[in-house]
Scaffold this motif. Structure first.
Motif, PDB file in Angstrom:
ATOM      1  N   LEU A 247       1.452  15.351  12.200  1.00 50.56           N
ATOM      2  CA  LEU A 247       2.513  16.147  11.899  1.00 50.56           C
ATOM      3  C   LEU A 247       3.596  15.290  11.187  1.00 50.56           C
ATOM      4  O   LEU A 247       4.051  15.532  10.171  1.00 50.56           O
ATOM      5  N   SER A 248       3.674  14.114  11.720  1.00 45.90           N
ATOM      6  CA  SER A 248       4.857  13.203  10.753  1.00 45.90           C
ATOM      7  C   SER A 248       4.264  13.102   9.401  1.00 45.90           C
ATOM      8  O   SER A 248       4.997  12.743   8.428  1.00 45.90           O
ATOM      9  N   ARG A 249       3.064  12.707   9.382  1.00 43.27           N
ATOM     10  CA  ARG A 249       2.568  12.390   8.079  1.00 43.27           C
ATOM     11  C   ARG A 249       2.554  13.610   7.160  1.00 43.27           C
ATOM     12  O   ARG A 249       2.690  13.361   5.662  1.00 43.27           O
ATOM     13  N   GLY A 250       2.480  14.836   7.710  1.00 43.00           N
ATOM     14  CA  GLY A 250       2.603  16.028   6.741  1.00 43.00           C
ATOM     15  C   GLY A 250       3.939  16.244   6.379  1.00 43.00           C
ATOM     16  O   GLY A 250       4.160  16.872   5.275  1.00 43.00           O
ATOM     17  N   LYS A 251       4.962  15.822   7.324  1.00 46.28           N
ATOM     18  CA  LYS A 251       6.512  15.775   6.997  1.00 46.28           C
ATOM     19  C   LYS A 251       6.884  14.880   5.947  1.00 46.28           C
ATOM     20  O   LYS A 251       7.989  15.169   5.445  1.00 46.28           O
ATOM     21  N   GLN A 252       6.343  13.793   5.470  1.00 44.71           N
ATOM     22  CA  GLN A 252       6.733  12.844   4.619  1.00 44.71           C
ATOM     23  C   GLN A 252       6.583  13.301   3.363  1.00 44.71           C
ATOM     24  O   GLN A 252       5.826  13.911   2.936  1.00 44.71           O
ATOM     25  N   LYS A 253       7.987  12.800   2.754  1.00 43.72           N
ATOM     26  CA  LYS A 253       8.081  13.369   1.351  1.00 43.72           C
ATOM     27  C   LYS A 253       7.882  12.103   0.463  1.00 43.72           C
ATOM     28  O   LYS A 253       8.670  11.091   0.449  1.00 43.72           O
ATOM     29  N   ARG A 254       6.990  12.139  -0.235  1.00 44.50           N
ATOM     30  CA  ARG A 254       6.422  11.005  -1.089  1.00 44.50           C
ATOM     31  C   ARG A 254       7.262  11.269  -2.657  1.00 44.50           C
ATOM     32  O   ARG A 254       6.707  12.198  -3.381  1.00 44.50           O
ATOM     33  N   PRO A 255       7.952  10.103  -2.823  1.00 42.83           N
ATOM     34  CA  PRO A 255       8.436  10.328  -4.319  1.00 42.83           C
ATOM     35  C   PRO A 255       7.199  10.111  -5.279  1.00 42.83           C
ATOM     36  O   PRO A 255       6.488   9.465  -5.133  1.00 42.83           O
ATOM     37  N   ALA A 256       7.777  10.381  -6.378  1.00 42.86           N
ATOM     38  CA  ALA A 256       6.994  10.206  -7.571  1.00 42.86           C
ATOM     39  C   ALA A 256       6.781   8.620  -7.762  1.00 42.86           C
ATOM     40  O   ALA A 256       7.652   8.156  -7.855  1.00 42.86           O
ATOM     41  N   PRO A 257       5.554   8.286  -7.918  1.00 42.58           N
ATOM     42  CA  PRO A 257       5.450   6.914  -8.102  1.00 42.58           C
ATOM     43  C   PRO A 257       6.106   6.261  -9.176  1.00 42.58           C
ATOM     44  O   PRO A 257       6.192   7.002 -10.446  1.00 42.58           O
ATOM     45  N   ASP A 258       6.553   5.064  -9.210  1.00 41.39           N
ATOM     46  CA  ASP A 258       7.421   4.525 -10.358  1.00 41.39           C
ATOM     47  C   ASP A 258       6.436   3.415 -11.148  1.00 41.39           C
ATOM     48  O   ASP A 258       5.757   2.543 -10.404  1.00 41.39           O
ATOM     49  N   PRO A 259       6.225   3.653 -12.513  1.00 36.00           N
ATOM     50  CA  PRO A 259       5.000   2.851 -13.018  1.00 36.00           C
ATOM     51  C   PRO A 259       5.557   1.449 -13.075  1.00 36.00           C
ATOM     52  O   PRO A 259       4.680   0.623 -13.413  1.00 36.00           O
ATOM     53  N   ARG A 260       6.765   1.192 -12.939  1.00 31.72           N
ATOM     54  CA  ARG A 260       7.183  -0.211 -12.917  1.00 31.72           C
ATOM     55  C   ARG A 260       6.662  -1.006 -11.663  1.00 31.72           C
ATOM     56  O   ARG A 260       6.639  -2.525 -11.725  1.00 31.72           O
ATOM     57  N   ILE A 261       6.532  -0.118 -10.707  1.00 29.58           N
ATOM     58  CA  ILE A 261       6.186  -1.049  -9.551  1.00 29.58           C
ATOM     59  C   ILE A 261       4.801  -1.342  -9.118  1.00 29.58           C
ATOM     60  O   ILE A 261       3.985  -0.270  -9.320  1.00 29.58           O
ATOM     61  N   PRO A 262       4.537  -2.488  -8.644  1.00 31.28           N
ATOM     62  CA  PRO A 262       2.916  -2.567  -8.581  1.00 31.28           C
ATOM     63  C   PRO A 262       2.489  -1.860  -7.391  1.00 31.28           C
ATOM     64  O   PRO A 262       3.156  -1.603  -6.408  1.00 31.28           O
ATOM     65  N   LYS A 263       1.215  -1.192  -7.410  1.00 30.55           N
ATOM     66  CA  LYS A 263       0.581  -0.446  -6.610  1.00 30.55           C
ATOM     67  C   LYS A 263       0.096  -1.451  -5.425  1.00 30.55           C
ATOM     68  O   LYS A 263      -0.632  -2.441  -5.790  1.00 30.55           O
ATOM     69  N   THR A 264       0.195  -1.040  -4.122  1.00 31.82           N
ATOM     70  CA  THR A 264      -0.058  -1.833  -3.039  1.00 31.82           C
ATOM     71  C   THR A 264      -0.914  -0.787  -2.121  1.00 31.82           C
ATOM     72  O   THR A 264      -0.740   0.347  -2.325  1.00 31.82           O
ATOM     73  N   ARG A 265      -1.518  -1.325  -1.026  1.00 31.12           N
ATOM     74  CA  ARG A 265      -2.358  -0.681  -0.371  1.00 31.12           C
ATOM     75  C   ARG A 265      -1.978  -1.041   1.375  1.00 31.12           C
ATOM     76  O   ARG A 265      -1.425  -2.396   1.460  1.00 31.12           O
ATOM     77  N   PRO A 266      -2.133  -0.169   2.050  1.00 28.52           N
ATOM     78  CA  PRO A 266      -1.740  -0.397   3.513  1.00 28.52           C
ATOM     79  C   PRO A 266      -2.438  -1.719   3.841  1.00 28.52           C
ATOM     80  O   PRO A 266      -3.568  -1.852   3.882  1.00 28.52           O
ATOM     81  N   GLY A 267      -1.689  -2.463   4.788  1.00 21.77           N
ATOM     82  CA  GLY A 267      -2.238  -3.674   5.440  1.00 21.77           C
ATOM     83  C   GLY A 267      -1.906  -4.906   4.537  1.00 21.77           C
ATOM     84  O   GLY A 267      -2.200  -5.992   4.675  1.00 21.77           O
ATOM     85  N   GLU A 268      -1.478  -4.836   3.393  1.00 19.24           N
ATOM     86  CA  GLU A 268      -1.222  -5.814   2.601  1.00 19.24           C
ATOM     87  C   GLU A 268       0.365  -6.540   2.852  1.00 19.24           C
ATOM     88  O   GLU A 268       0.996  -6.074   3.442  1.00 19.24           O
TER      89      GLU A 268
END
Length: 481
Positions: free
Chosen positions: A207-228
């Motif tokens: 339920l909390s994951r469904g409520k999370q608002k994900r902002p639009a990705p910023d192209p300047r910011i490096p992409k990361t993955r969970p656990g890094e």
């Protein structure tokens, strides 16, 4: 005193420097606010301390960071994008249990096959995750004003085996804390909120994951993955030093705040001891980025109840001991993030970061650097030991876990933090409420430090940005920006 500052920031750790950076970005086409940062030490960075010797590079405080959006954006803003390094998220984490290093299960299949937990422990955890959890009952909850300790919360949800073998070492690694004393709703706020949202951990997570608002990705910011986990090529201290360079003469080192008080002009007068003698500054807003015990001393003459609440927050001693060994002396190749150690395994050390396995360029060829943490809330006696005794205790532990032959280590650093990490013990939220109530009588004063809602580097950066918004709004309302 000369002209009145818009904001005076006391403390040039990552929190204070990030706040100054956040405020100076808010120009809106006008001149930037008048900001000054003071620091009692002769260096910036606070607990972030990077050391080096020849080809060795190590950390003596925080060892890495979770690459949160706010922290990554800050790094990019100050020109450190190319200096960012991320550890391989596939590297395992370990728990030392029954004389063996067990990989921490990071997925359901890994949990099923893990030898860290018994079949009974796995089934008990599964029942709890699915929401079959008894309510918190018993006289101890009344004595604790309805709060649960971390031990009580996870025993109720996942069983004592998971708590002893996974949660307790995690608590040692993050807080150097005692799960029998930490308040679950403060130390594990996100997990407790998930339970409240869904009635159980799994339902709450969904339920909390469904409520999370994900902002639009910023192209300047490096992409990361969970656990890094992240750092910089030159170590974590690169970030505060870069911030300080960009702040320039807005920083004053070796300035110790002796006292401050509100003036008749709705400003604050701050009095400092400096190498050049006593100095005064006047500011419309004042941000104390200092540890709770320092803020308590400064606030005692102005707001005794708030000072008492701050003084109640404990900071146990923790020693960081950085040792290097020839790889030929180890039992095998160390590939992973590091290991944590439950308290009942006959090992005094809380945990070890496998520094030279985590990030490249941290040790010469043929050497392994191990950064060890010892002490904390369950072992405050570490604060009474000298460096030789601390090194001997850590080496004895490492000899049992890692060494195939008894060789003397190369001692790179022994840093005893006598007041290391704030503890979110039972009653912590009540203390924060009392602090917030006291602040209402001192408009323009802000307290922003890691005793509030998170001790990680990313928490400090996030919190500073939030406080920057609040301070900027107050200055705007007063027509000062």
């Amino acid at each position: 005193m000369t002209n009145v500052l818009d904001t005076l920031i006391v403390g040039a750790g990552i929190s204070g420097l990030s706040l100054a950076h956040a405020l100076l970005r808010k120009t809106n086409g006008t001149s930037p606010p008048e900001v000054m940062v003071t620091e009692s030490q002769n260096r910036v960075g606070g607990n972030i301390t990077t050391g080096s010797q020849g080809e060795f590079l190590w950390e003596e405080g925080p060892n890495s960071f979770a690459p949160t959006p706010e922290l990554l954006e800050l790094a990019v803003d100050v020109g450190l994008k190319e200096e960012l390094i991320l550890a391989d998220r596939q590297l395992p984490r370990y728990v030392y249990w029954n004389r063996r290093l067990h990989p921490v299960p990071m997925s359901p299949p890994a949990l099923v096959s893990s030898q860290l937990l018994s079949l009974t422990g796995k089934l008990r955890a599964l029942v709890g995750v699915l929401g079959f959890v008894p309510p918190p009952v018993g006289s101890h909850f009344s004595r604790q004003d309805g709060e649960e300790t971390v031990t009580q919360f996870f025993d109720r949800h996942l069983g004592s085996e998971v708590r002893r073998r996974l949660v307790q070492p995690f608590v040692s690694g993050v807080y150097a804390g005692d799960p029998d004393r930490l308040a679950a709703r403060s130390a594990f706020a996100r997990v407790v909120k998930m339970e409240a949202l869904g009635g159980g951990l799994l339902a709450g997570a969904i339920l909390s994951r469904g409520k999370q608002k994900r902002p639009a990705p910023d192209p300047r910011i490096p992409k990361t993955r969970p656990g890094e986990l992240g750092s910089f090529r030159g170590g974590l201290q690169v970030l505060p030093e870069t911030l300080a360079t960009q702040l320039g003469d807005r920083i004053r080192l070796n300035w110790t705040l002796d006292r401050f008080y509100p003036s008749e002009n709705q400003t604050y007068i701050a009095e400092f001891s400096t190498p050049e003698g006593d100095r005064q500054l006047e500011a419309r807003t004042l941000a104390l980025m200092t540890p709770a015990h320092v803020s308590a001393r400064l606030l005692k003459p102005l707001q005794s109840q708030m000072a008492e609440a701050l003084a109640e927050i404990p900071y146990p001693p923790v020693a960081c001991v950085v040792l290097a060994y020839p790889k030929s002396a180890l039992k095998g190749d160390l590939r992973g993030f590091g290991n944590l150690i439950p308290r009942n395994q006959g090992i005094r050390t809380l945990g070890t970061i496998w520094t030279s396995s985590l990030f490249p360029g941290r040790a010469p060829e043929g050497w392994q650097v191990l950064s060890n943490y010892i002490g904390g809330a369950t072992d405050p006696e570490i604060g009474e030991m000298d460096e030789e005794q601390i090194v001997a205790a850590v080496h004895r532990d490492l000899r049992q876990i890692f060494l195939a032959e008894d060789v003397s280590p190369k001692v790179l650093a022994v840093h005893l933090w006598r007041r290391a990490i704030p503890q979110y013990t039972l009653g912590h939220q009540d203390r924060l409420d009392r602090i917030e109530a006291g602040l209402r009588s001192l408009p323009g004063l802000y307290l922003c430090s890691n005793y509030i809602d998170g001790v990680a580097v990313g928490d400090c950066v996030r919190r500073s940005r939030e406080w920057g918004d609040r301070i900027h709004s107050q200055l705007q309302d007063a027509g000062k920006t």
